[in-house]
Write a protein that holds these residues in place. Structure first.
Motif, mmCIF file in Angstrom:
data_model
loop_
_atom_site.group_PDB
_atom_site.id
_atom_site.type_symbol
_atom_site.label_atom_id
_atom_site.label_comp_id
_atom_site.label_asym_id
_atom_site.label_seq_id
_atom_site.Cartn_x
_atom_site.Cartn_y
_atom_site.Cartn_z
ATOM 1 N N LEU A 11 0.706 -1.483 -0.069
ATOM 2 C CA LEU A 11 -0.216 0.407 -0.145
ATOM 3 C C LEU A 11 0.931 1.560 -0.282
ATOM 4 C CD1 LEU A 11 -3.015 -0.937 3.014
ATOM 5 C CD2 LEU A 11 -3.191 -0.892 0.315
ATOM 6 N N VAL A 12 0.190 2.336 -1.011
ATOM 7 C CA VAL A 12 1.089 2.996 -0.970
ATOM 8 C C VAL A 12 0.014 4.626 -0.908
ATOM 9 C CG1 VAL A 12 2.493 5.108 -2.447
ATOM 10 C CG2 VAL A 12 2.995 2.789 -1.970
ATOM 11 N N MET A 13 -0.137 4.982 0.562
ATOM 12 C CA MET A 13 -0.218 6.218 0.254
ATOM 13 C C MET A 13 -0.030 7.424 0.882
ATOM 14 S SD MET A 13 -3.398 6.189 4.066
ATOM 15 C CE MET A 13 -4.312 5.046 3.098
ATOM 16 N N SER A 14 -0.715 8.555 0.339
ATOM 17 C CA SER A 14 -0.044 9.884 0.194
ATOM 18 C C SER A 14 -0.131 10.958 1.716
ATOM 19 C CB SER A 14 -0.965 11.523 -0.526
ATOM 20 O OG SER A 14 -2.380 11.251 -0.287
ATOM 21 N N GLY A 15 1.097 11.049 2.397
ATOM 22 C CA GLY A 15 1.571 11.486 3.756
ATOM 23 C C GLY A 15 1.538 9.910 4.410
ATOM 24 N N SER A 17 3.840 6.227 5.968
ATOM 25 C CA SER A 17 4.456 5.418 5.189
ATOM 26 C C SER A 17 3.898 3.257 5.965
ATOM 27 C CB SER A 17 5.928 5.301 5.046
ATOM 28 O OG SER A 17 6.438 5.774 5.865
ATOM 29 N N SER A 18 5.113 3.081 5.630
ATOM 30 C CA SER A 18 5.106 1.498 6.318
ATOM 31 C C SER A 18 4.488 1.319 6.678
ATOM 32 C CB SER A 18 5.976 1.646 7.067
ATOM 33 O OG SER A 18 7.323 1.949 7.234
ATOM 34 N N VAL A 34 3.559 4.838 9.510
ATOM 35 C CA VAL A 34 3.687 6.258 10.316
ATOM 36 C C VAL A 34 3.692 7.446 9.538
ATOM 37 C CG1 VAL A 34 6.126 7.124 10.216
ATOM 38 C CG2 VAL A 34 6.153 4.653 10.465
ATOM 39 N N SER A 35 3.818 8.189 10.011
ATOM 40 C CA SER A 35 3.050 9.895 8.983
ATOM 41 C C SER A 35 4.033 10.678 8.777
ATOM 42 C CB SER A 35 2.334 10.725 10.678
ATOM 43 O OG SER A 35 2.909 11.005 11.204
ATOM 44 N N SER A 36 3.822 11.668 7.820
ATOM 45 C CA SER A 36 4.868 12.574 7.894
ATOM 46 C C SER A 36 5.824 12.604 8.584
ATOM 47 C CB SER A 36 4.452 13.706 7.045
ATOM 48 O OG SER A 36 3.392 14.263 7.821
#
Length: 357
Positions: A11-15, A17-18, A34-36
């Motif tokens: 999964l790749v979600m803007s803002g 990771s992991s 993990v958020s930005s």
């Protein structure tokens, strides 16, 4: 709006990771990420926006209660058609064109992991904090309706309530979806459920598990075999509070406030000797009946230190100077394990000379 894709089966979600699946439920799926800002968070995903909106609104209503999970950022997921096909292949039944996401605070420690490291008195301290927390939520007119170990996390040694997906704000409801091992099955199939009492039963079931290692299969009555086993091993107070919290009849279950003030927690509460005396004698008289009340005129507590010795509570007969045959020891009341942590322990009941005059 948050863009979501599936790249190399991940999964790749803007803002964020992991991203990893934490739990898949009937109505929502939870992920960790993990958020930005490099903070670990929980992402609650569902294609039922009303479900997420209800959770978000409840979180806002309870946001100033420290022990309730904080939720924020209800947003729609932007998923392209090509990405949706990949997502369905890798994560079937989770995402759709209507999917939204709520961001919540992540807690690393689970209830069971925390509790299993504690001694029995420490478990009782933690459980009492949980009772106080649930009462704070009830005082706001919110009833959790799915209290169980997996919905309780721990932060800095304190309980935190999560997953208000089955919560209600009504004082009475027609039906309940909860079928967990901690829920009162007879309430679930009732036409009228009292949410406050439903939560109390679940908590009583969790308290039973603290003592025995497993939840109740059915309501515990004082005469049942399981009640007698708890009384023999852990004392009268333990049997009493569990029986009262898990009454089959909803109206007869004790309130959260009475549970919080139950004598089972007296050994570690900040109170003076007089208050301690009043709590125990009130409970003792209630359990022994009016006949004993007529015989026993006064209950005194003498502060003293002790090891594991059990002291007798001895009622004296009004008509005789001889000690009555009725004898209850602190061991019978507090149980062996908890007794060693009682600060004030030497108890005696004797005649009030003023009454005799």
């Amino acid at each position: 709006m948050i863009r979501l894709e599936c790249i190399n089966k991940k999964l790749v979600m803007s803002g964020y990771s992991s991203i990893k699946i934490l739990e898949k439920g009937s109505f929502v799926t939870c992920f960790t990420a993990v958020s930005s800002d490099n903070e670990k968070v929980v992402l609650i995903v569902s294609d039922n926006i009303q479900e997420l909106q209800t959770r978000f609104d409840l979180a806002r209503k309870l946001e100033d209660i420290e022990g309730v999970q904080k939720l924020c950022g209800l947003q729609k997921l932007e998923i392209q058609d090509s990405a949706l096909e990949q997502l369905e292949a890798e994560y079937p039944g989770i995402f759709s064109k209507d999917s939204h996401v709520l961001t919540g605070r992540y807690y690393a420690t689970q209830y069971n992991d925390h509790v299993r490291q504690l001694s029995l008195p420490q478990k009782l301290d933690f459980f009492r904090e949980l009772l106080v927390l649930v009462k704070q939520v009830h005082d706001r007119g919110v009833y959790h309706m799915d209290l169980k170990p997996s919905n309780i996390m721990v932060q800095d040694g304190k309980p935190v309530l999560i997953d208000f997906g089955q919560s209600v704000t009504e004082a009475e409801v027609d039906s309940v979806l909860n079928t967990s091992a901690y829920a009162p099955k007879h309430d679930v199939y009732s036409c009228n459920v009292i949410p406050e009492k439903f939560d109390i039963y679940c908590l009583g079931n969790m308290l039973h598990e603290i003592y025995t290692g497993q939840p109740l299969g059915y309501p515990m009555t004082p005469s049942s075999r399981q009640a007698q086993q708890i009384k023999q091993t852990f004392g009268l107070f333990a049997q009493n509070i569990i029986s009262q919290m898990t009454q089959r009849i909803q109206d007869l279950r004790i309130s959260l406030q009475i549970s919080i003030n139950h004598p089972i927690f007296i050994y570690n509460q900040p109170m003076d000797s007089e208050t301690c005396q009043l709590i125990i004698v009130d409970y003792y008289f209630q359990t022994q009946g009016e006949e004993l009340i007529e015989e026993c005129h006064k209950f005194t507590l003498n502060d003293s230190s002790y090891s594991n010795v059990s002291y007798d509570i001895l009622p004296f007969s009004q008509s005789s100077s001889r000690t009555s045959s009725i004898t209850t020891s602190l061991k019978d009341i507090f149980g062996n394990t908890t007794l060693s942590h009682v600060d004030s322990c030497s108890f005696s009941i004797y005649e009030d000379s003023q009454i005799m005059q």
